[in-house]
Scaffold this motif. Sequence first.
Motif, mmCIF file in Angstrom:
data_model
loop_
_atom_site.group_PDB
_atom_site.id
_atom_site.type_symbol
_atom_site.label_atom_id
_atom_site.label_comp_id
_atom_site.label_asym_id
_atom_site.label_seq_id
_atom_site.Cartn_x
_atom_site.Cartn_y
_atom_site.Cartn_z
ATOM 1 N N GLY A 264 13.815 -0.549 -2.137
ATOM 2 C CA GLY A 264 14.479 -1.492 -1.254
ATOM 3 C C GLY A 264 13.616 -2.680 -0.888
ATOM 4 N N VAL A 265 12.875 -3.198 -1.875
ATOM 5 C CA VAL A 265 11.970 -4.324 -1.631
ATOM 6 C C VAL A 265 12.179 -5.397 -2.694
ATOM 7 C CG1 VAL A 265 10.204 -2.865 -0.554
ATOM 8 C CG2 VAL A 265 10.097 -3.319 -3.034
ATOM 9 N N SER A 266 11.610 -6.571 -2.423
ATOM 10 C CA SER A 266 11.600 -7.612 -3.447
ATOM 11 C C SER A 266 10.524 -7.260 -4.470
ATOM 12 C CB SER A 266 11.295 -8.972 -2.820
ATOM 13 O OG SER A 266 9.944 -9.018 -2.386
ATOM 14 N N ARG A 267 10.441 -8.036 -5.526
ATOM 15 C CA ARG A 267 9.460 -7.734 -6.567
ATOM 16 C C ARG A 267 8.043 -8.140 -6.164
ATOM 17 N NH1 ARG A 267 12.825 -9.566 -11.891
ATOM 18 N NH2 ARG A 267 11.033 -8.756 -13.051
ATOM 19 N N THR A 268 7.905 -8.955 -5.106
ATOM 20 C CA THR A 268 6.568 -9.393 -4.686
ATOM 21 C C THR A 268 5.701 -8.238 -4.186
ATOM 22 O OG1 THR A 268 7.330 -11.625 -4.201
ATOM 23 C CG2 THR A 268 5.274 -10.920 -3.166
ATOM 24 N N PRO A 269 6.146 -7.427 -3.193
ATOM 25 C CA PRO A 269 5.304 -6.297 -2.774
ATOM 26 C C PRO A 269 5.118 -5.258 -3.876
ATOM 27 C CG PRO A 269 7.431 -6.216 -1.668
ATOM 28 C CD PRO A 269 7.337 -7.542 -2.341
ATOM 29 N N LEU A 270 6.131 -5.157 -4.751
ATOM 30 C CA LEU A 270 6.007 -4.217 -5.858
ATOM 31 C C LEU A 270 4.888 -4.655 -6.804
ATOM 32 C CD1 LEU A 270 7.286 -1.656 -7.095
ATOM 33 C CD2 LEU A 270 8.698 -3.172 -8.480
ATOM 34 N N ARG A 271 4.822 -5.939 -7.090
ATOM 35 C CA ARG A 271 3.763 -6.447 -7.966
ATOM 36 C C ARG A 271 2.391 -6.296 -7.304
ATOM 37 N NH1 ARG A 271 7.148 -11.781 -10.030
ATOM 38 N NH2 ARG A 271 8.345 -10.683 -11.656
ATOM 39 N N ASP B 262 4.149 5.557 -19.798
ATOM 40 C CA ASP B 262 5.455 5.098 -19.324
ATOM 41 C C ASP B 262 5.372 3.656 -18.812
ATOM 42 O OD1 ASP B 262 6.776 7.408 -19.894
ATOM 43 O OD2 ASP B 262 6.991 8.091 -17.819
ATOM 44 N N ARG B 263 6.422 2.895 -19.089
ATOM 45 C CA ARG B 263 6.531 1.542 -18.536
ATOM 46 C C ARG B 263 7.183 1.622 -17.168
ATOM 47 N NH1 ARG B 263 10.198 -2.592 -18.198
ATOM 48 N NH2 ARG B 263 9.358 -4.710 -18.336
ATOM 49 N N LEU B 264 6.608 0.915 -16.175
ATOM 50 C CA LEU B 264 7.163 0.885 -14.833
ATOM 51 C C LEU B 264 8.157 -0.274 -14.739
ATOM 52 C CD1 LEU B 264 3.869 1.544 -12.826
ATOM 53 C CD2 LEU B 264 5.662 3.192 -13.423
ATOM 54 N N ASP B 265 9.414 0.056 -14.572
ATOM 55 C CA ASP B 265 10.491 -0.928 -14.555
ATOM 56 C C ASP B 265 10.542 -1.601 -13.182
ATOM 57 O OD1 ASP B 265 13.050 -2.163 -14.264
ATOM 58 O OD2 ASP B 265 13.779 -0.974 -15.960
ATOM 59 N N GLU B 266 10.163 -2.878 -13.128
ATOM 60 C CA GLU B 266 10.106 -3.603 -11.852
ATOM 61 C C GLU B 266 11.463 -3.640 -11.150
ATOM 62 O OE1 GLU B 266 8.533 -7.512 -11.638
ATOM 63 O OE2 GLU B 266 6.646 -6.992 -12.619
ATOM 64 N N ILE B 267 12.507 -3.935 -11.879
ATOM 65 C CA ILE B 267 13.829 -4.086 -11.262
ATOM 66 C C ILE B 267 14.295 -2.765 -10.662
ATOM 67 C CG2 ILE B 267 16.262 -4.614 -11.699
ATOM 68 C CD1 ILE B 267 15.319 -6.574 -13.872
ATOM 69 N N ARG B 268 14.166 -1.698 -11.448
ATOM 70 C CA ARG B 268 14.625 -0.387 -10.964
ATOM 71 C C ARG B 268 13.807 0.083 -9.769
ATOM 72 N NH1 ARG B 268 13.565 4.848 -11.606
ATOM 73 N NH2 ARG B 268 11.916 4.553 -13.152
ATOM 74 N N LEU B 269 12.481 -0.103 -9.817
ATOM 75 C CA LEU B 269 11.636 0.346 -8.716
ATOM 76 C C LEU B 269 11.855 -0.500 -7.462
ATOM 77 C CD1 LEU B 269 8.325 1.150 -10.626
ATOM 78 C CD2 LEU B 269 9.784 2.779 -9.411
ATOM 79 N N ALA B 270 12.084 -1.800 -7.641
ATOM 80 C CA ALA B 270 12.368 -2.659 -6.487
ATOM 81 C C ALA B 270 13.640 -2.194 -5.783
ATOM 82 C CB ALA B 270 12.488 -4.114 -6.926
ATOM 83 N N GLU B 271 14.653 -1.828 -6.568
ATOM 84 C CA GLU B 271 15.892 -1.309 -5.992
ATOM 85 C C GLU B 271 15.663 0.036 -5.312
ATOM 86 O OE1 GLU B 271 18.598 -1.153 -9.242
ATOM 87 O OE2 GLU B 271 19.035 -3.319 -9.217
ATOM 88 N N ASP C 209 0.834 -1.207 0.000
ATOM 89 C CA ASP C 209 0.000 0.000 0.000
ATOM 90 C C ASP C 209 0.867 1.255 0.000
ATOM 91 O OD1 ASP C 209 -2.436 -1.382 0.054
ATOM 92 O OD2 ASP C 209 -2.344 -1.601 2.222
ATOM 93 N N THR C 210 1.925 1.232 0.821
ATOM 94 C CA THR C 210 2.828 2.385 0.893
ATOM 95 C C THR C 210 3.526 2.612 -0.445
ATOM 96 O OG1 THR C 210 3.210 1.977 3.251
ATOM 97 C CG2 THR C 210 4.825 3.344 2.104
ATOM 98 N N ILE C 211 3.965 1.522 -1.076
ATOM 99 C CA ILE C 211 4.624 1.640 -2.382
ATOM 100 C C ILE C 211 3.642 2.174 -3.419
ATOM 101 C CG2 ILE C 211 5.703 0.343 -4.264
ATOM 102 C CD1 ILE C 211 6.797 -1.566 -2.093
ATOM 103 N N ALA C 212 2.398 1.661 -3.393
ATOM 104 C CA ALA C 212 1.389 2.129 -4.351
ATOM 105 C C ALA C 212 1.176 3.630 -4.211
ATOM 106 C CB ALA C 212 0.080 1.370 -4.148
#
Length: 218
Positions: A38-45, A26-35, A7-10
């Motif tokens: 500072g999270v894994s890709r799971t909460p980002l997804r 714009d395309r949201l780059d999972e790898i760059r945003l995860a870095e 929720d915080t990331i959203a």
Amino acid sequence: MEKKRADTIAEKIEEMIFDGTFVDGDRLDEIRLAEQFGVSRTPLREAFQRLCVSGLVEQIPRRGAFVRQPGPVELMDMFEFMAELEASCVRLAAMRITDEALNELQTTNARCEAAVERLDANGYYDENERFHNILYRQSDNSFLEQECLRLQRRLKPFRRIQLKLRGRMRQSLSEHKEIVDALMMGDGIRAADAARSHVAIQGEKFHHLLSSLKPAAE
């Protein structure tokens, strides 16, 4: 209750969309945003899924997640429909609301007022959402309640950002009090009119939203 990390990331990505860091398409780059977060890709997804519900992000199979902002006509249409749904809820609630729910609305308004004094727009929105959810529930119409909740999720980022307009939180609180006063009197027509005006985008609020969505509008 502590917010989930997704929720915080959203919310942070929402802010980046509204401040122009990301623009429509714009395309949201999972790898760059995860870095970055500072999270894994799971909460980002999970955050992407929340943004898809609100319509700010579209996920395209095998391509990724892309920013999607509604244009001014679509936005106005959604708010107009939301205003009518909430007016219907409040009109029904005027006949069906319990004393316990009226007390709950007043308690929630007190927390809204505290957020106004702190100039805490996000805190105000959380209490504002609680206030509206009580109204939906007190309509005692489960279908109408679910439709309101569905559209509430869709409009959440836009309803939250308009609270950052100078003076809007205090005005919103005053509108809340008008709704509660009408409900306490059992005046369904007055309560519905107050709810409709409270939700509808008019004048300054709409121009503020349009300026936030300028890249999409252009």
